[in-house]
Design an enzyme around this catalytic site. Structure first.
Site, short mmCIF file in Angstrom:
data_model
loop_
_atom_site.label_atom_id
_atom_site.label_comp_id
_atom_site.label_asym_id
_atom_site.label_seq_id
_atom_site.Cartn_x
_atom_site.Cartn_y
_atom_site.Cartn_z
N ASP A 224 8.98 17.79 -6.26
CA ASP A 224 7.58 17.26 -5.82
C ASP A 224 7.89 15.95 -4.65
O ASP A 224 7.10 15.91 -3.88
CB ASP A 224 6.92 16.29 -6.93
CG ASP A 224 7.84 15.52 -7.67
OD1 ASP A 224 8.87 15.66 -7.54
OD2 ASP A 224 7.43 14.95 -8.60
N ASP B 110 9.17 19.84 -14.71
CA ASP B 110 8.59 18.71 -14.53
C ASP B 110 7.71 18.36 -13.64
O ASP B 110 7.49 17.14 -13.21
CB ASP B 110 9.54 17.48 -14.87
CG ASP B 110 10.30 17.22 -13.54
OD1 ASP B 110 10.37 18.18 -12.74
OD2 ASP B 110 11.09 16.37 -13.42
N ASP C 249 14.20 21.56 -14.47
CA ASP C 249 13.60 20.49 -15.47
C ASP C 249 12.32 20.80 -15.72
O ASP C 249 11.55 20.34 -16.85
CB ASP C 249 13.64 19.06 -14.74
CG ASP C 249 14.81 18.46 -14.13
OD1 ASP C 249 15.98 19.15 -14.52
OD2 ASP C 249 15.03 17.64 -13.20
N ARG D 109 16.80 15.34 -16.75
CA ARG D 109 16.25 13.75 -16.49
C ARG D 109 15.35 13.19 -17.42
O ARG D 109 15.52 13.16 -18.64
CB ARG D 109 15.76 13.67 -14.75
CG ARG D 109 16.65 14.13 -13.91
CD ARG D 109 16.20 13.81 -12.64
NE ARG D 109 15.29 14.85 -12.11
CZ ARG D 109 15.00 15.25 -10.94
NH1 ARG D 109 15.61 14.34 -9.72
NH2 ARG D 109 14.11 16.14 -10.72
N GLY E 24 17.26 19.76 -5.65
CA GLY E 24 18.19 20.52 -6.50
C GLY E 24 18.03 21.91 -6.25
O GLY E 24 17.01 22.61 -6.37
N ARG F 90 19.30 17.18 0.31
CA ARG F 90 18.33 15.98 0.33
C ARG F 90 18.70 15.24 1.60
O ARG F 90 19.78 15.20 2.02
CB ARG F 90 18.76 14.95 -0.70
CG ARG F 90 18.44 15.75 -2.07
CD ARG F 90 18.24 14.48 -3.40
NE ARG F 90 17.84 15.44 -4.60
CZ ARG F 90 18.78 16.28 -5.69
NH1 ARG F 90 19.85 16.14 -5.25
NH2 ARG F 90 17.92 16.80 -6.46
N THR G 196 12.51 23.61 -9.81
CA THR G 196 13.43 22.90 -10.76
C THR G 196 13.61 23.30 -11.96
O THR G 196 12.56 23.58 -12.70
CB THR G 196 12.73 21.41 -10.60
OG1 THR G 196 13.57 20.43 -11.36
CG2 THR G 196 11.35 21.42 -10.82
P1 ATP Z 1 14.65 17.59 -7.19
O1 ATP Z 1 13.65 17.50 -8.40
O2 ATP Z 1 15.44 18.69 -7.27
O3 ATP Z 1 15.28 16.18 -6.62
P2 ATP Z 1 12.71 16.96 -5.10
O4 ATP Z 1 12.20 17.99 -4.17
O5 ATP Z 1 11.93 16.14 -5.92
O6 ATP Z 1 13.71 17.90 -5.86
P3 ATP Z 1 13.89 14.58 -3.56
O7 ATP Z 1 15.31 14.20 -3.59
O8 ATP Z 1 12.74 13.80 -4.51
O9 ATP Z 1 13.70 15.93 -4.38
O10 ATP Z 1 13.37 14.92 -2.31
C1 ATP Z 1 13.72 16.00 -1.33
C2 ATP Z 1 13.75 15.37 -0.10
O11 ATP Z 1 12.24 15.22 0.55
C3 ATP Z 1 14.20 14.00 0.03
O12 ATP Z 1 15.68 13.89 0.23
C4 ATP Z 1 13.44 13.71 1.52
O13 ATP Z 1 14.22 14.38 2.59
C5 ATP Z 1 12.24 14.49 1.33
N1 ATP Z 1 11.15 13.14 0.88
C6 ATP Z 1 10.87 12.88 -0.28
N2 ATP Z 1 9.88 11.98 -0.39
C7 ATP Z 1 9.53 11.81 0.92
C8 ATP Z 1 8.67 10.99 1.60
N3 ATP Z 1 7.84 10.20 1.10
N4 ATP Z 1 8.61 11.10 3.00
C9 ATP Z 1 9.59 11.77 3.70
N5 ATP Z 1 10.26 12.62 3.16
C10 ATP Z 1 10.24 12.64 2.06
#
Ligand code: ATP
Length: 323
Positions: free
Chosen positions: A103, A130, A128, A172, A11, A72, A126
């Site tokens: 994360d 979190d 959030d 969330r 995000g 994503r 983020t």
């Molecule tokens: P937000 O909290 O805004 O959703 P985020 O970084 O936690 O941010 P995620 O959708 O969980 O968002 O992860 C972002 C991207 O990171 C995923 O779309 C994917 O491309 C990559 N990713 C996450 N986990 C893995 C993993 N275990 N292996 C490879 N790529 C990953």
């Protein structure tokens, strides 16, 4: 001295643009050649990686969102696409990445580092708030200020019309935004997923206040609570006897021009990220805890359950009523 790139993943938040601006300026000051990766991990795979100049980042410090896009990426979960991303970076001789994300993004980068040795520094981003291990994530202050302005405006109309307003915030499973916003807006009711509540505990108090002349109620509820916002509004109508409206703030919380705090934190996080990469911190998350920046490993950040600071929880818990 080498090539370094920045990307945004997950995000978007307000504060990413100031971070990108400082990334270019500070990388150049350190003798590095900065690159921008458009559209997160998708851009790494599709080779949307371009050298950056001061011109690319002028005039963006006051803009929300991210000039280089975020995404994503399902494909990044697959080894063959991570290999493609590695090949693209190698062709440009980029071996360091600053990653603004959550994360999930850091987990993806940790895997990428293990497989291909591309060093990274994560900047928690983020609204959030979190992410384990950091008290602050980029974008939170701007989101809180957007919510504050919205709540102040809603209070004006609520008091004019003698209504209860149930205002739903994002977050969330984490109630941080609702908790801080409820407190700092003087809400009559603040509901977050982390604190058990019984609405019947408030019935007598609210009815009495109405009889004594109260003209409105403001309830701030986090999107992750056990009931829907509409159910809370219905409770106000049926049990308290006051006309109610729901206002779901939604994505306005993620936009808006970054506050001074988010601009400053963007600069501090990115500065710290580049310094870390230059001093051999190859797979760390830049955290802000105990009022200072520090590097944490992925294991300390991405594989643990998040908890809101107990002192903040206490502020809401101490006024939570039960049946
Ligand atoms: P937000 O909290 O805004 O959703 P985020 O970084 O936690 O941010 P995620 O959708 O969980 O968002 O992860 C972002 C991207 O990171 C995923 O779309 C994917 O491309 C990559 N990713 C996450 N986990 C893995 C993993 N275990 N292996 C490879 N790529 C990953």
């Amino acid at each position: 001295m080498g090539n370094i790139a920045i990307l945004c993943s997950g995000g978007d938040v307000s504060g990413m643009n100031p971070a990108i601006k400082h990334f270019v300026e500070y990388a150049k000051a350190k003798g590095l050649s900065p690159f921008l990766v458009y559209d997160g991990f998708e851009g790494l795979i599709d080779n949307k990686i371009v050298p950056a100049s001061y011109k690319d980042v002028s005039g963006i410090i006051n803009r929300g969102g991210t000039k280089i896009g975020s995404a994503r990426s399902e494909r990044f979960h697959e080894a063959r696409y991570r290999q493609q991303a590695k090949d693209n970076l190698e062709a440009l001789q980029i071996d360091k990445l600053v990653v603004l994300g959550g994360d999930g993004s850091f987990r993806g980068m940790a895997k990428f580092y293990e497989e291909h040795g591309i060093a990274f520094a994560g900047v928690p981003s983020t609204i959030d708030n979190d992410i384990v291990g950091t008290d602050y994530c980029l974008g939170v202050d701007t989101a809180l200020n957007i919510i504050r302005v919205s709540l102040d405006a809603i209070r004006d109309t609520a008091s004019s019309f003698k209504r209860a307003f149930v205002v739903e915030t994002m977050g969330r499973d984490c109630g941080y935004l609702a908790l801080v916003s409820g407190l700092t807006s003087g809400a009559e009711l603040t509901l977050i997923p982390e604190i058990a509540y019984d609405l019947c505990g408030y019935k007598e108090k609210f009815k009495k206040e109405l009889l004594e002349g109260r003209r409105y109620f403001l309830a701030v509820v986090s999107e992750g609570i056990k009931q829907s916002s509409q159910e809370i509004a219905t409770w106000f109508e049926e049990e308290i006897g006051v006309e109610s409206r729901v206002s779901v703030l939604g994505h306005i919380q993620r936009g808006g021009n970054p506050t001074s705090r988010d601009r400053l934190m963007a600069y501090r996080f990115v500065h710290f990220a580049i310094d870390g990469l230059l001093s051999g911190e190859n797979d760390k998350i830049c955290c802000f805890s105990d009022s200072q920046l520090n590097y944490k490993s992925i294991a300390d950040v991405a594989h643990k359950e998040h908890h809101i600071e107990p002192a903040l929880m206490e502020l809401v818990e101490s006024t939570t009523l039960h049946c």
